[in-house]
Design a protein around this motif. Sequence first.
Motif, mmCIF file in Angstrom:
data_model
loop_
_atom_site.group_PDB
_atom_site.id
_atom_site.type_symbol
_atom_site.label_atom_id
_atom_site.label_comp_id
_atom_site.label_asym_id
_atom_site.label_seq_id
_atom_site.Cartn_x
_atom_site.Cartn_y
_atom_site.Cartn_z
ATOM 1 N N ASP A 41 39.292 31.839 45.942
ATOM 2 C CA ASP A 41 38.463 32.963 46.249
ATOM 3 C C ASP A 41 39.407 34.299 46.250
ATOM 4 O OD1 ASP A 41 36.166 31.596 47.189
ATOM 5 O OD2 ASP A 41 36.616 31.260 49.022
ATOM 6 N N VAL A 42 40.342 34.342 46.340
ATOM 7 C CA VAL A 42 41.215 35.267 45.960
ATOM 8 C C VAL A 42 40.706 35.858 44.341
ATOM 9 C CG1 VAL A 42 43.748 36.424 45.710
ATOM 10 C CG2 VAL A 42 42.930 35.227 47.521
ATOM 11 N N VAL A 43 41.002 34.776 43.536
ATOM 12 C CA VAL A 43 40.837 35.062 42.242
ATOM 13 C C VAL A 43 39.186 35.551 41.757
ATOM 14 C CG1 VAL A 43 40.974 34.002 39.774
ATOM 15 C CG2 VAL A 43 42.757 33.585 41.477
ATOM 16 N N ALA A 44 38.536 34.640 42.354
ATOM 17 C CA ALA A 44 37.013 35.057 42.184
ATOM 18 C C ALA A 44 36.602 36.450 42.829
ATOM 19 C CB ALA A 44 36.128 33.922 42.923
ATOM 20 N N ALA A 45 37.373 36.823 43.724
ATOM 21 C CA ALA A 45 37.147 38.207 44.325
ATOM 22 C C ALA A 45 37.477 39.224 43.464
ATOM 23 C CB ALA A 45 37.616 38.219 45.597
ATOM 24 N N MET A 46 38.720 39.260 42.896
ATOM 25 C CA MET A 46 39.395 40.054 41.805
ATOM 26 C C MET A 46 38.385 40.173 40.800
ATOM 27 S SD MET A 46 43.493 39.948 41.876
ATOM 28 C CE MET A 46 44.298 40.176 43.447
ATOM 29 N N LEU A 47 37.857 39.033 39.905
ATOM 30 C CA LEU A 47 37.098 39.037 38.811
ATOM 31 C C LEU A 47 35.675 39.688 39.556
ATOM 32 C CD1 LEU A 47 37.591 35.660 37.412
ATOM 33 C CD2 LEU A 47 38.783 37.710 36.893
ATOM 34 N N PHE A 48 35.331 39.565 40.476
ATOM 35 C CA PHE A 48 33.820 39.966 41.073
ATOM 36 C C PHE A 48 34.233 41.642 41.132
ATOM 37 C CE2 PHE A 48 31.332 41.553 44.741
ATOM 38 C CZ PHE A 48 30.058 40.826 44.332
ATOM 39 N N ILE A 49 35.168 42.103 41.497
ATOM 40 C CA ILE A 49 35.525 43.634 41.721
ATOM 41 C C ILE A 49 35.484 44.081 40.380
ATOM 42 C CG2 ILE A 49 37.340 45.157 42.195
ATOM 43 C CD1 ILE A 49 37.731 43.424 44.877
ATOM 44 N N PHE A 50 36.036 43.367 39.083
ATOM 45 C CA PHE A 50 35.925 43.870 37.812
ATOM 46 C C PHE A 50 34.532 44.675 37.524
ATOM 47 C CE2 PHE A 50 39.196 41.011 35.740
ATOM 48 C CZ PHE A 50 40.321 41.204 36.647
ATOM 49 N N ASP A 51 33.508 43.699 37.822
ATOM 50 C CA ASP A 51 32.419 44.238 37.554
ATOM 51 C C ASP A 51 31.469 45.009 38.508
ATOM 52 O OD1 ASP A 51 32.627 42.574 35.270
ATOM 53 O OD2 ASP A 51 32.215 40.776 36.340
ATOM 54 N N HIS A 52 32.186 45.367 39.621
ATOM 55 C CA HIS A 52 31.256 46.101 40.680
ATOM 56 C C HIS A 52 32.012 47.460 41.111
ATOM 57 C CE1 HIS A 52 29.575 42.079 41.181
ATOM 58 N NE2 HIS A 52 28.449 42.610 41.855
ATOM 59 N N GLU A 53 31.781 48.225 40.323
ATOM 60 C CA GLU A 53 32.269 49.531 40.316
ATOM 61 C C GLU A 53 32.145 50.337 41.392
ATOM 62 O OE1 GLU A 53 31.191 51.899 36.801
ATOM 63 O OE2 GLU A 53 31.619 50.321 35.551
ATOM 64 N N GLN A 54 30.972 50.024 42.296
ATOM 65 C CA GLN A 54 31.214 50.566 43.687
ATOM 66 C C GLN A 54 31.957 50.245 44.741
ATOM 67 O OE1 GLN A 54 29.032 48.060 42.255
ATOM 68 N NE2 GLN A 54 26.762 48.682 42.562
ATOM 69 N N ILE A 55 33.010 49.241 44.355
ATOM 70 C CA ILE A 55 33.741 48.572 45.437
ATOM 71 C C ILE A 55 35.194 49.526 44.988
ATOM 72 C CG2 ILE A 55 35.237 46.861 46.139
ATOM 73 C CD1 ILE A 55 32.915 44.905 45.444
ATOM 74 N N ASN A 56 35.636 50.016 45.964
ATOM 75 C CA ASN A 56 36.834 50.948 45.721
ATOM 76 C C ASN A 56 37.549 50.850 47.159
ATOM 77 O OD1 ASN A 56 36.268 53.479 47.041
ATOM 78 N ND2 ASN A 56 34.700 53.355 45.575
ATOM 79 N N GLY A 57 38.873 51.624 47.379
ATOM 80 C CA GLY A 57 39.674 51.560 48.451
ATOM 81 C C GLY A 57 39.982 50.426 49.121
ATOM 82 N N VAL A 58 40.470 50.030 50.554
ATOM 83 C CA VAL A 58 40.742 48.963 50.875
ATOM 84 C C VAL A 58 39.588 48.002 50.917
ATOM 85 C CG1 VAL A 58 41.234 47.968 53.080
ATOM 86 C CG2 VAL A 58 42.224 50.290 52.724
ATOM 87 N N VAL A 59 40.026 46.702 50.510
ATOM 88 C CA VAL A 59 39.104 45.421 50.541
ATOM 89 C C VAL A 59 39.850 44.454 51.276
ATOM 90 C CG1 VAL A 59 37.773 43.805 49.174
ATOM 91 C CG2 VAL A 59 37.948 46.330 48.119
ATOM 92 N N ASN A 60 39.267 43.963 52.217
ATOM 93 C CA ASN A 60 39.947 42.674 53.116
ATOM 94 C C ASN A 60 39.684 41.319 52.192
ATOM 95 O OD1 ASN A 60 40.667 44.094 55.316
ATOM 96 N ND2 ASN A 60 39.208 43.813 56.462
ATOM 97 N N PHE A 61 40.585 40.950 51.430
ATOM 98 C CA PHE A 61 40.509 39.551 50.762
ATOM 99 C C PHE A 61 40.697 38.612 52.003
ATOM 100 C CE2 PHE A 61 40.372 42.063 47.209
ATOM 101 C CZ PHE A 61 40.432 41.147 46.144
ATOM 102 N N THR A 62 39.749 38.194 52.733
ATOM 103 C CA THR A 62 39.869 37.334 53.726
ATOM 104 C C THR A 62 38.454 36.787 53.861
ATOM 105 O OG1 THR A 62 39.023 39.082 55.205
ATOM 106 C CG2 THR A 62 41.490 38.635 55.470
ATOM 107 N N ALA A 63 38.281 35.225 54.246
ATOM 108 C CA ALA A 63 37.015 34.599 54.255
ATOM 109 C C ALA A 63 36.412 35.027 55.440
ATOM 110 C CB ALA A 63 37.357 33.054 54.368
#
Length: 300
Positions: free
Chosen positions: A205-227
Amino acid sequence: MHILLTGATGFVGDHLVHELEKSGHEIYILTRQKLKNRANVHYIEWLTSDKLPNLEDLPVDICINLAGAGLMDEKWSNERKKVIVNSRIEATSALLSIVKKMKTKPKLWINASAIGAYTSSKSTIYLDTEENAFATNFLGKTVYEWEKTASAASELGIRVVYARFGLVLGTDGGSFPVFQKLFQTYTGGKLGSGRQWYSWIHVDDVVAAMLFIFDHEQINGVVNFTAPHPVQEKKFAERLGKKLHKPYNTPIPKRIIKLILGERAMTILDSQRAYPEKLMSHHFEFQFETLQEALDDLVD
């Protein structure tokens, strides 16, 4: 896309590179090791911060900075603390120096970070949509300096994401094999009070979340990588013990943990209940939402 990475030979980096390679991205890895290139994986030798490669013509779309010395490898002597901090700051500063010279700047910079930024609390839920003060202990100060250094990328017009990792679970690295070994030797159980919150995430899910952020330009700043469903340590121990068919009620007093680990004990005894509000609000789908789902995958 063309992706430039540091720390790519570590636990998370290895999983990320595997997925990026499978997806057909062009990957450029800054490393101090001599490694052989593969079809779309290119290793760039990076000897010291004073001898940086010239990549001004490299067409990089995304920078991912995962470099940093391990937290649990050695006791936290004053010298080891300097290594932990300096390895992160120096790698980040060096990568910034490389990017500043690029004719075309990347669109996105993802910087590794940690929920150790948050003050230990058994009652607070830390959202990544809110401004939270940094913890004043060693981990909090380290994350503050790390993120502050990386923030200079935003001055270059780059979207910056601070990926605050929780307890990353995988069979080939991180803390999970250590927990597993404790239970297999009948020494797993309640650590300290057992009431401290563990905000965990499966490495996939860490890897999948990174790939997800690639395509979602609205996401920036602090992001909690937690379930989205953290658990208290005693529940973590119970679920893992049952999965391994081992006892899970062995109490290990806080003073014993501190005696063995010294200041590193905070990584086990501190409590950060983090919720991935940004990922959830943008409809990211976790493959492993619950701890039981993660353990079923990791143990089986």
